[in-house]
Design a protein around this motif. Structure first.
Motif, PDB file in Angstrom:
ATOM      1  N   ALA A  32      -9.209  14.637 -14.743  1.00 16.60           N
ATOM      2  CA  ALA A  32      -9.016  13.435 -15.572  1.00 16.60           C
ATOM      3  C   ALA A  32      -7.572  12.952 -15.490  1.00 16.60           C
ATOM      4  N   HIS A  33      -6.630  13.874 -15.524  1.00 16.50           N
ATOM      5  CA  HIS A  33      -5.206  13.523 -15.437  1.00 16.50           C
ATOM      6  C   HIS A  33      -4.896  12.852 -14.102  1.00 16.50           C
ATOM      7  N   MET A  34      -5.366  13.442 -13.018  1.00 14.71           N
ATOM      8  CA  MET A  34      -5.078  12.912 -11.682  1.00 14.71           C
ATOM      9  C   MET A  34      -5.647  11.505 -11.505  1.00 14.71           C
ATOM     10  N   ASN A  35      -6.847  11.287 -11.976  1.00 14.07           N
ATOM     11  CA  ASN A  35      -7.475   9.987 -11.775  1.00 14.07           C
ATOM     12  C   ASN A  35      -6.926   8.911 -12.712  1.00 14.07           C
ATOM     13  N   ALA A  36      -6.466   9.295 -13.907  1.00 17.54           N
ATOM     14  CA  ALA A  36      -5.947   8.315 -14.855  1.00 17.54           C
ATOM     15  C   ALA A  36      -4.481   7.958 -14.594  1.00 17.54           C
ATOM     16  N   ALA A  37      -3.737   8.863 -13.997  1.00 15.60           N
ATOM     17  CA  ALA A  37      -2.295   8.654 -13.797  1.00 15.60           C
ATOM     18  C   ALA A  37      -2.024   7.513 -12.825  1.00 15.60           C
ATOM     19  N   THR A  38      -0.901   6.834 -13.052  1.00 18.58           N
ATOM     20  CA  THR A  38      -0.414   5.888 -12.054  1.00 18.58           C
ATOM     21  C   THR A  38       0.111   6.712 -10.893  1.00 18.58           C
ATOM     22  N   LYS A  39      -0.340   6.378  -9.694  1.00 21.30           N
ATOM     23  CA  LYS A  39       0.029   7.128  -8.497  1.00 21.30           C
ATOM     24  C   LYS A  39       0.794   6.202  -7.554  1.00 21.30           C
ATOM     25  N   TYR A  40       2.055   6.536  -7.314  1.00 16.80           N
ATOM     26  CA  TYR A  40       2.862   5.794  -6.351  1.00 16.80           C
ATOM     27  C   TYR A  40       2.780   6.542  -5.031  1.00 16.80           C
ATOM     28  N   VAL A  41       2.560   5.815  -3.951  1.00 21.15           N
ATOM     29  CA  VAL A  41       2.502   6.444  -2.638  1.00 21.15           C
ATOM     30  C   VAL A  41       3.573   5.810  -1.752  1.00 21.15           C
ATOM     31  N   ALA A  42       4.496   6.658  -1.304  1.00 18.38           N
ATOM     32  CA  ALA A  42       5.586   6.209  -0.447  1.00 18.38           C
ATOM     33  C   ALA A  42       5.114   6.293   1.002  1.00 18.38           C
ATOM     34  N   SER A  43       5.116   5.159   1.679  1.00 18.17           N
ATOM     35  CA  SER A  43       4.638   5.137   3.058  1.00 18.17           C
ATOM     36  C   SER A  43       5.224   3.954   3.811  1.00 18.17           C
ATOM     37  N   ARG A  44       5.528   4.209   5.073  1.00 16.74           N
ATOM     38  CA  ARG A  44       5.956   3.128   5.969  1.00 16.74           C
ATOM     39  C   ARG A  44       4.779   2.635   6.806  1.00 16.74           C
ATOM     40  N   THR A  45       3.624   3.310   6.711  1.00 18.32           N
ATOM     41  CA  THR A  45       2.503   2.962   7.589  1.00 18.32           C
ATOM     42  C   THR A  45       1.266   2.428   6.867  1.00 18.32           C
ATOM     43  N   LEU A  46       1.067   2.791   5.596  1.00 19.57           N
ATOM     44  CA  LEU A  46      -0.102   2.286   4.871  1.00 19.57           C
ATOM     45  C   LEU A  46       0.017   0.791   4.630  1.00 19.57           C
ATOM     46  N   GLU A  47      -1.118   0.108   4.673  1.00 17.87           N
ATOM     47  CA  GLU A  47      -1.138  -1.327   4.376  1.00 17.87           C
ATOM     48  C   GLU A  47      -1.432  -1.595   2.911  1.00 17.87           C
ATOM     49  N   ASN A  48      -2.169  -0.676   2.253  1.00 17.81           N
ATOM     50  CA  ASN A  48      -2.450  -0.811   0.831  1.00 17.81           C
ATOM     51  C   ASN A  48      -2.792   0.567   0.278  1.00 17.81           C
ATOM     52  N   ALA A  49      -2.884   0.651  -1.041  1.00 18.83           N
ATOM     53  CA  ALA A  49      -3.209   1.917  -1.705  1.00 18.83           C
ATOM     54  C   ALA A  49      -4.482   1.764  -2.533  1.00 18.83           C
ATOM     55  N   ASP A  50      -5.405   0.981  -2.024  1.00 16.07           N
ATOM     56  CA  ASP A  50      -6.637   0.671  -2.756  1.00 16.07           C
ATOM     57  C   ASP A  50      -7.671   1.799  -2.743  1.00 16.07           C
ATOM     58  N   ALA A  51      -7.459   2.829  -1.938  1.00 11.96           N
ATOM     59  CA  ALA A  51      -8.469   3.875  -1.788  1.00 11.96           C
ATOM     60  C   ALA A  51      -8.604   4.782  -3.006  1.00 11.96           C
ATOM     61  N   TRP A  52      -7.637   4.749  -3.931  1.00 13.80           N
ATOM     62  CA  TRP A  52      -7.704   5.602  -5.110  1.00 13.80           C
ATOM     63  C   TRP A  52      -7.206   4.800  -6.304  1.00 13.80           C
ATOM     64  N   GLN A  53      -7.981   4.795  -7.355  1.00 16.30           N
ATOM     65  CA  GLN A  53      -7.650   4.002  -8.544  1.00 16.30           C
ATOM     66  C   GLN A  53      -6.243   4.296  -9.044  1.00 16.30           C
ATOM     67  N   ASN A  54      -5.600   3.277  -9.593  1.00 14.70           N
ATOM     68  CA  ASN A  54      -4.270   3.361 -10.196  1.00 14.70           C
ATOM     69  C   ASN A  54      -3.177   3.742  -9.200  1.00 14.70           C
ATOM     70  N   SER A  55      -3.395   3.468  -7.917  1.00 14.31           N
ATOM     71  CA  SER A  55      -2.391   3.772  -6.892  1.00 14.31           C
ATOM     72  C   SER A  55      -1.604   2.517  -6.541  1.00 14.31           C
ATOM     73  N   ILE A  56      -0.303   2.700  -6.355  1.00 17.61           N
ATOM     74  CA  ILE A  56       0.600   1.603  -6.021  1.00 17.61           C
ATOM     75  C   ILE A  56       1.388   1.996  -4.786  1.00 17.61           C
ATOM     76  N   LEU A  57       1.378   1.141  -3.787  1.00 19.15           N
ATOM     77  CA  LEU A  57       2.082   1.409  -2.536  1.00 19.15           C
ATOM     78  C   LEU A  57       3.561   1.095  -2.684  1.00 19.15           C
ATOM     79  N   LEU A  58       4.407   2.053  -2.303  1.00 20.90           N
ATOM     80  CA  LEU A  58       5.846   1.844  -2.196  1.00 20.90           C
ATOM     81  C   LEU A  58       6.153   1.795  -0.704  1.00 20.90           C
ATOM     82  N   SER A  59       6.231   0.612  -0.144  1.00 21.91           N
ATOM     83  CA  SER A  59       6.461   0.515   1.293  1.00 21.91           C
ATOM     84  C   SER A  59       7.962   0.501   1.573  1.00 21.91           C
ATOM     85  N   GLY A  60       8.308   0.837   2.789  1.00 24.63           N
ATOM     86  CA  GLY A  60       9.717   0.882   3.170  1.00 24.63           C
ATOM     87  C   GLY A  60      10.265   2.298   3.068  1.00 24.63           C
TER      88      GLY A  60
END
Length: 143
Positions: A32-60
């Motif tokens: 429950a914690h993992m799925n409810a938490a806001t998840k930032y993903v740092a990546s230079r290659t991902l185009e979006n972070a839509d694959a997991w709820q509450n995920s936000i892409l940090l590009s660069g």
């Protein structure tokens, strides 16, 4: 898990965690914690972070995007795994605390947290507890 935190992942760990946690419906409070938490993903290659709820892409560059994120109001950031990301953040002076779990087993192989040079950084042990299974949970805060 007892206090609200946002999660910070590198791309590879985020992808691994999607498989392990995003579709689970068990009664495990960590799920429950993992799925409810806001998840930032740092990546230079991902185009979006839509694959997991509450995920936000940090590009660069991660050190730049995380430094910017730390200036904003919000929850603390917690990193699980993502060794390469942690190394970069540590080298940039962006790690405020470590929570290390010491398990009573040996694997024989695996990635070291610090390989090669790392800046000298002093941390103070602020708490530790041993679980009933012998895992030692330690909290270290930057001096």
């Amino acid at each position: 898990m007892s206090r609200p935190t946002d999660m910070l992942f590198g791309r590879r760990t985020w992808n691994d965690f999607i498989t392990a946690w995003s579709t689970r419906t068990d009664g495990n409070p960590f799920t429950a914690h993992m799925n409810a938490a806001t998840k930032y993903v740092a990546s230079r290659t991902l185009e979006n972070a839509d694959a997991w709820q509450n995920s936000i892409l940090l590009s660069g560059e991660a050190t730049k995007t995380v430094a910017d994120l730390k200036t904003e109001d919000g929850n603390d950031l917690t990193v699980i795994g993502s060794v390469s990301l942690v190394r970069d953040l540590h080298a940039a002076g962006l790690v405020d605390a470590y929570q290390l779990l010491i398990h009573p087993l040996t694997l024989g192989t695996g990635a070291r947290l610090f390989e090669g040079p790392a800046p000298l950084t002093e941390f103070e042990l602020t708490s530790s507890v041993t679980t009933t299974t012998g895992v030692i949970i330690t909290d270290y805060t930057r001096k």
